[in-house]
Design an enzyme around this catalytic site. Structure first.
Site, PDB file in Angstrom:
ATOM      1  N   GLU A  83      54.877  -9.886   4.602  1.00  0.00           N
ATOM      2  CA  GLU A  83      54.237  -9.085   5.650  1.00  0.00           C
ATOM      3  C   GLU A  83      54.567  -9.644   7.041  1.00  0.00           C
ATOM      4  OE1 GLU A  83      50.073  -8.569   4.829  1.00  0.00           O
ATOM      5  OE2 GLU A  83      50.435  -7.504   2.946  1.00  0.00           O
ATOM      6  N   GLU A 136      52.117  -6.231  -4.351  1.00  0.00           N
ATOM      7  CA  GLU A 136      50.716  -6.652  -4.457  1.00  0.00           C
ATOM      8  C   GLU A 136      49.823  -5.422  -4.559  1.00  0.00           C
ATOM      9  OE1 GLU A 136      49.304  -9.132  -1.306  1.00  0.00           O
ATOM     10  OE2 GLU A 136      50.913 -10.616  -1.516  1.00  0.00           O
TER      11      GLU A 136
END
Length: 532
Positions: free
Chosen positions: A140, A287
């Site tokens: 991220e 995820e």
């Protein structure tokens, strides 16, 4: 004496070519195993788990790998490239994705030599004995360390060049996971687009993924969608619960119907890529999960919701139905996460995303029985058919009448005075009748529908002295087959006590079988030559 020398010479002449042949066959068998594993990974969607290490009593690498094998977990993602874990994974057939932490991006992106050294140290040194299938570069980055965004693609390209130099670029994919927040206006999915300020970085990255056949990695959490949009996004839509058509989300531009939030998030990524003329990159969910415990501000972080989400997520992947936009593609998913990371800082939910505690005992038991060849820690290995919430009582009554009449369900227990008569309402009576019919039909597909009035559940609907037909079936099995323990360290082989992450495709042991046959032939050949 002369005959003895001749025999020795003959044996010597045989030894070298036989040794060479043995070596070639061994290498070929290893290559065949890798090829078979790669073919399975390319052909089928899978469910894996993320392994975080902020755990106060984390298992040793050897114990961790033994635990993964016991649980039949075949795909894992590490957030770094822990050499001890990679070494322990050798010869296990567990596929692992290794990670480059964000704090290493600058060094790798600034130096090809540093990138090559990283690949040599963390990949080449272990492959193919350890089945490294991917490299995750950063995590991220665009949202957590935006200052490193310009160096992200150079780092990926440098690592890829090192893979090419080692001739591993076709076996090992390389990409980077993104937060869902880089996509704006995600619903309806057809209106989604990447944050315009990121496009100068995102587009070259997508072009690289397209060129190398690598996936777009997304961290997607319906939990956060629900928490940020309470009152707008229903909880059932986030948990993959069965919906009546009126509760499905409909994209007004495409008229595609969405029965769950995750599919909508995945399609939002596909539409966002399409807006940049990228149409050949698949989405992998690196995820996704649901916390089992939270503070007072997180009332929906419960064990029941976590169980429901992850159980239904697993079943959804193995249904292989894709998304409304791309039914031909089913995204592989890594569940966040294997262990509760108790060393995480607040809020409470941050430490409670795991399927297991750090000591390897389960936080809750998944309910994913009936997902084809995929089994799990399901204490009952049983499903039930019950009346769906919110269905009109007249519709339920009509379905109840059919089940007890033409459907020939056993409805004796819901008659006045019998054990399942109370509570005396149509929903309770319909649930019993539906489950009776469903069990009578062998839990077959389509036997729990009743024109949309029924749904399948893994939660036993029995209450008090009222035992549902499906629960009676479990009881009968237990009486004849013995009881099962919930101890996850049990090695007895009881499927009910294990979390299995196996896809049931053709297994790579075929290559080893061929090797055994060839080696047997070699032994006979040597024996025959020696006796001549």
């Amino acid at each position: 004496m002369a005959d003895s020398k001749l025999t020795t010479k003959a044996t010597a002449r045989l030894s070298l070519p036989l040794f060479v042949l043995f070596t070639v066959l061994t290498v070929a068998a290893e290559a065949a195993l890798v090829t078979e594993v790669k073919k399975q990974d390319d052909d089928q969607p899978f469910v894996g788990v993320n392994i975080g290490t902020d755990v106060s009593n984390l298992l040793s690498p050897t114990a961790l790998v033994s635990f993964l094998q016991l649980q039949k977990i075949t795909h894992i993602r590490l957030y770094d490239a822990d050499t001890d874990i990679l070494r322990a994974l050798a010869h296990t057939k567990i596929r692992v994705v290794v990670g480059v932490p964000n704090n290493q991006l600058l060094a790798i992106g600034s130096s090809n030599a540093t990138a090559a050294a990283w690949i040599d140290r963390n990949v080449v040194a272990f492959y193919p004995e350890t089945l490294i299938t991917g490299i995750v570069v950063g995590d991220e980055v665009f949202t957590t360390v935006p200052s490193s965004s310009p160096i992200l693609l150079p780092a990926i390209q440098s690592l890829y060049s090192a893979l090419v130099a080692s001739n591993l670029h076709t076996q090992i994919k390389i990409s980077t996971p993104h937060s869902a927040s880089i996509i704006l206006d995600p619903f309806p999915p057809s209106q989604a687009f990447f944050n315009q300020s990121l496009v100068p970085i995102v587009l070259p990255l997508l072009q690289f993924l397209s060129k190398t056949g690598s996936p777009l990695m997304m961290n997607l959490y319906p939990y956060y969608v629900f928490m940020q949009n309470k009152g707008v996004v229903p909880l059932d839509n986030c948990l993959f619960k069965p919906l009546t058509p009126s509760k499905e989300m409909v994209d007004p531009n495409t008229l595609l119907h969405y029965t769950n939030v995750l599919d909508a998030m995945i399609d939002a990524a596909y539409f966002s890529m399409k807006n940049l003329n990228i149409t050949d990159v698949v989405v992998h969910v690196t995820e996704s999960g649901w916390p089992s415990k939270g503070d007072s501000k997180e009332p929906y972080a419960t064990m029941d919701n976590a169980d429901t989400y992850n159980s239904n997520l697993i079943k959804h992947v193995f249904d292989r139905s894709g998304t409304p936009l791309h039914p031909e593609f089913t995204s592989s998913v890594y569940i966040y996460e294997l262990f509760n990371e108790d060393l995480r800082s607040p809020p409470v939910s941050e430490a409670n995303w795991g399927l297991f505690y750090g000591n390897s005992t389960p936080v809750y038991l998944l309910h994913v029985s009936g997902s084809g060849t995929f089994m799990a820690t399901d204490t009952t290995n049983q499903t039930y058919c019950v009346a769906m919430d919110g269905v009109d009582p007249r519709t339920l009554q009509a379905a109840l009448d059919w089940a007890c009449g033409p459907g020939r369900a056993n409805c004796s227990e819901i008659q006045p005075g019998e054990s399942c008569y109370h509570p005396n309402n149509v929903k309770n009576h319909a649930s019993y009748a539906f489950d009776s019919y469903y069990q009578k039909e062998g839990e077959t597909a389509g036997s729990c529908d009743f024109k949309g009035a029924a749904m399948i559940t893994t939660t036993d609907p029995s209450h008090g002295s009222c035992i549902f037909p499906g629960s009676k079936k479990v009881s009968n099995k237990t009486e004849t087959g013995g009881s099962s323990s919930s101890n996850v360290t049990d090695t007895s082989g009881a499927a009910a006590d294990r979390l299995w992450f196996w896809r049931g495709t053709r297994r790579p042991e075929v290559s080893h079988t061929l090797l055994v046959l060839l080696l047997t032939w070699l032994v006979f050949a040597i024996f025959d030559a020696t006796m001549r």
